[in-house]
Design a protein around this motif. Structure first.
Motif, PDB file in Angstrom:
ATOM      1  N   LEU A 182       0.832  -1.199   0.000  1.00  0.00           N
ATOM      2  CA  LEU A 182       0.000   0.000   0.000  1.00  0.00           C
ATOM      3  C   LEU A 182       0.872   1.258   0.000  1.00  0.00           C
ATOM      4  N   ALA A 183       1.874   1.305   0.876  1.00  0.00           N
ATOM      5  CA  ALA A 183       2.762   2.473   0.918  1.00  0.00           C
ATOM      6  C   ALA A 183       3.549   2.610  -0.386  1.00  0.00           C
ATOM      7  N   GLY A 184       3.801   1.492  -1.055  1.00  0.00           N
ATOM      8  CA  GLY A 184       4.587   1.526  -2.283  1.00  0.00           C
ATOM      9  C   GLY A 184       3.774   1.705  -3.547  1.00  0.00           C
ATOM     10  N   ALA A 185       2.473   1.832  -3.428  1.00  0.00           N
ATOM     11  CA  ALA A 185       1.608   1.919  -4.607  1.00  0.00           C
ATOM     12  C   ALA A 185       1.954   3.079  -5.545  1.00  0.00           C
ATOM     13  N   PRO A 186       2.372   4.256  -5.057  1.00  0.00           N
ATOM     14  CA  PRO A 186       2.632   5.371  -5.978  1.00  0.00           C
ATOM     15  C   PRO A 186       3.884   5.225  -6.826  1.00  0.00           C
ATOM     16  N   PHE A 187       4.735   4.258  -6.509  1.00  0.00           N
ATOM     17  CA  PHE A 187       6.048   4.179  -7.146  1.00  0.00           C
ATOM     18  C   PHE A 187       5.955   4.069  -8.659  1.00  0.00           C
ATOM     19  N   ALA A 188       5.070   3.211  -9.160  1.00  0.00           N
ATOM     20  CA  ALA A 188       4.982   2.989 -10.601  1.00  0.00           C
ATOM     21  C   ALA A 188       4.595   4.264 -11.351  1.00  0.00           C
TER      22      ALA A 188
ATOM     23  N   GLU B 288      -5.946   4.386 -13.564  1.00  0.00           N
ATOM     24  CA  GLU B 288      -6.113   3.326 -14.550  1.00  0.00           C
ATOM     25  C   GLU B 288      -4.872   3.273 -15.439  1.00  0.00           C
ATOM     26  N   TRP B 289      -4.413   2.056 -15.726  1.00  0.00           N
ATOM     27  CA  TRP B 289      -3.171   1.854 -16.470  1.00  0.00           C
ATOM     28  C   TRP B 289      -3.450   1.155 -17.804  1.00  0.00           C
ATOM     29  N   THR B 290      -2.642   1.503 -18.800  1.00  0.00           N
ATOM     30  CA  THR B 290      -2.659   0.772 -20.054  1.00  0.00           C
ATOM     31  C   THR B 290      -1.557  -0.289 -20.008  1.00  0.00           C
ATOM     32  N   ASP B 291      -1.654  -1.268 -20.882  1.00  0.00           N
ATOM     33  CA  ASP B 291      -0.620  -2.302 -20.936  1.00  0.00           C
ATOM     34  C   ASP B 291       0.734  -1.702 -21.305  1.00  0.00           C
ATOM     35  N   ALA B 292       0.716  -0.714 -22.183  1.00  0.00           N
ATOM     36  CA  ALA B 292       1.974  -0.092 -22.606  1.00  0.00           C
ATOM     37  C   ALA B 292       2.635   0.637 -21.437  1.00  0.00           C
ATOM     38  N   GLU B 293       1.851   1.310 -20.623  1.00  0.00           N
ATOM     39  CA  GLU B 293       2.407   2.012 -19.470  1.00  0.00           C
ATOM     40  C   GLU B 293       3.013   1.030 -18.468  1.00  0.00           C
ATOM     41  N   ARG B 294       2.319  -0.060 -18.210  1.00  0.00           N
ATOM     42  CA  ARG B 294       2.843  -1.053 -17.260  1.00  0.00           C
ATOM     43  C   ARG B 294       4.156  -1.641 -17.767  1.00  0.00           C
TER      44      ARG B 294
ATOM     45  N   THR C  88       9.359  -1.791 -11.185  1.00  0.00           N
ATOM     46  CA  THR C  88       8.410  -2.294 -10.195  1.00  0.00           C
ATOM     47  C   THR C  88       8.716  -3.742  -9.818  1.00  0.00           C
ATOM     48  N   ALA C  89       9.230  -4.525 -10.764  1.00  0.00           N
ATOM     49  CA  ALA C  89       9.522  -5.931 -10.490  1.00  0.00           C
ATOM     50  C   ALA C  89      10.791  -6.118  -9.680  1.00  0.00           C
ATOM     51  N   THR C  90      11.627  -5.096  -9.602  1.00  0.00           N
ATOM     52  CA  THR C  90      12.903  -5.231  -8.906  1.00  0.00           C
ATOM     53  C   THR C  90      12.985  -4.346  -7.662  1.00  0.00           C
ATOM     54  N   ARG C  91      11.871  -3.746  -7.287  1.00  0.00           N
ATOM     55  CA  ARG C  91      11.836  -2.999  -6.035  1.00  0.00           C
ATOM     56  C   ARG C  91      11.605  -3.986  -4.893  1.00  0.00           C
ATOM     57  N   PHE C  92      12.312  -3.800  -3.795  1.00  0.00           N
ATOM     58  CA  PHE C  92      12.246  -4.734  -2.676  1.00  0.00           C
ATOM     59  C   PHE C  92      11.186  -4.239  -1.696  1.00  0.00           C
ATOM     60  N   VAL C  93       9.965  -4.717  -1.859  1.00  0.00           N
ATOM     61  CA  VAL C  93       8.824  -4.261  -1.079  1.00  0.00           C
ATOM     62  C   VAL C  93       8.231  -5.453  -0.337  1.00  0.00           C
TER      63      VAL C  93
END
Length: 326
Positions: A158-164, A190-196, A203-208
């Motif tokens: 939850l705290a890390g949600a804004p990172f992306a 809301e996110w698009t596939d391209a944005e993700r 986001t996949a390599t952040r240690f959360v």
């Protein structure tokens, strides 16, 4: 041609009890003086034409050692630099010039996993392959990691949600990094596939996660890269989340909590601090590589965060090779 006549100096005078002297009669037509001043501009002026990256580092090392001479054999000195124990570190985000030059000069390397995780293995391998004993006898690698720890995985996410969204703002558009969003605002986006896809590497390599989860992943990072140190950075909207993350990580590593370290520093001026990666060090990097990300916040930090942050700098860098944790 006859040089222009010097403008008469204003006589010395006293103004309401303050003595204002006349300007000294320095002869700027003195060719030796002019050459020395111009030489200093060529070597150390902020406005000079930058040299190749390796040459720039060699200037710093030469001035520090008091041995630097320019291409014409003229020696140059820098009083603030010469003889200091300031450490020169090279920041690298790829296996290119920065990593190679750091190795060739025997300098320590900071490998930029938290901004360029896709290139971390090439960065470290390039540095080690190029290493020649110089400032150091053996390679020394620090790897950076973006970390956010909370009591539970759900709280950390939850705290890390804004990172992306924040990373996306850095990588798109003209405005650059946005003010770091509130978690509730980030969750509503809301996110698009391209944005993700554009931010997936970060986001996949952040240690959360919980302390146990984050420590396990950091141990994997150290094991795979062979890092001598792990340098952590933490971004969150609420300063309290950053401080708590530091406390939990320090506790998980068996280190003194930041708040306790801050109190000890205040009461014991002579206390020894745990070494940190970049304390008193100068980090250099090639301009071809990504700059370090710094968050913009729309919520001001509290004054007491300064001392806590300083204390975290003493304890939150994990010294893998020191026996602090294994």
């Amino acid at each position: 041609a006859t040089p222009p006549a010097r403008k008469p100096a204003t006589p010395a005078r006293d103004v309401d009890g303050l003595h204002v002297p006349s300007a000294p009669p320095i002869d700027y037509t003195d060719s030796a003086l002019r050459e020395r001043l111009l030489g200093q501009q060529r070597v150390v002026s902020a406005n000079r034409q930058p040299a190749p990256f390796r040459d720039e580092l060699e200037v710093v090392l030469g001035l520090q050692a008091g041995t630097y001479t320019d291409a014409d054999g003229v020696p140059h000195v820098s009083a603030p630099v010469e003889g200091t124990d300031t450490e020169l570190w090279v920041l690298a985000s790829s296996g290119g010039e920065s990593a190679e030059v750091a190795g060739a000069l025997g300098l320590p390397l900071v490998a930029n996993y938290h901004v360029s995780p896709a290139t971390i293995l090439e960065t470290v391998a390039s540095y080690r392959a190029a290493f020649v004993p110089g400032v150091l006898d053996e390679p020394y690698v620090v790897v950076s990691a973006d970390v956010l720890v909370a009591e539970t995985e759900a709280q950390a996410e939850l705290a890390g949600a804004p990172f992306a969204e924040w990373v996306l703002s850095i990588r798109t558009g003209l405005a650059g990094a946005i003010a770091y969003p509130r978690p509730e605002d980030a969750l509503a986006r809301e996110w698009t596939d391209a944005e993700r896809a554009l931010v997936l590497d970060r986001t996949a390599t952040r240690f959360v996660g919980s302390p146990e989860q984050v420590v396990a992943r950091l141990e994997a990072l150290q094991r795979v890269t062979g890092a001598d140190e792990i340098l952590t950075t933490t971004i969150a909207f609420d300063p309290a989340d950053r401080v708590r993350s530091a406390e939990l990580l320090a506790q998980a590593w068996g280190l003194e909590a930041p708040a306790a370290a801050a109190g000890a520093a205040a009461s014991e001026p002579a206390a020894t601090s745990t070494p940190a990666t970049a304390g008193g060090a100068a980090a250099a990097h090639d301009t071809d590589e990504p700059a370090h990300d710094e968050p913009a916040h729309d919520k001001p930090a509290h004054a007491e965060d300064v001392s806590v942050s300083d204390a975290f700098g003493q304890v939150a860098t994990h010294l893998v090779g020191s026996g602090a944790h294994s």
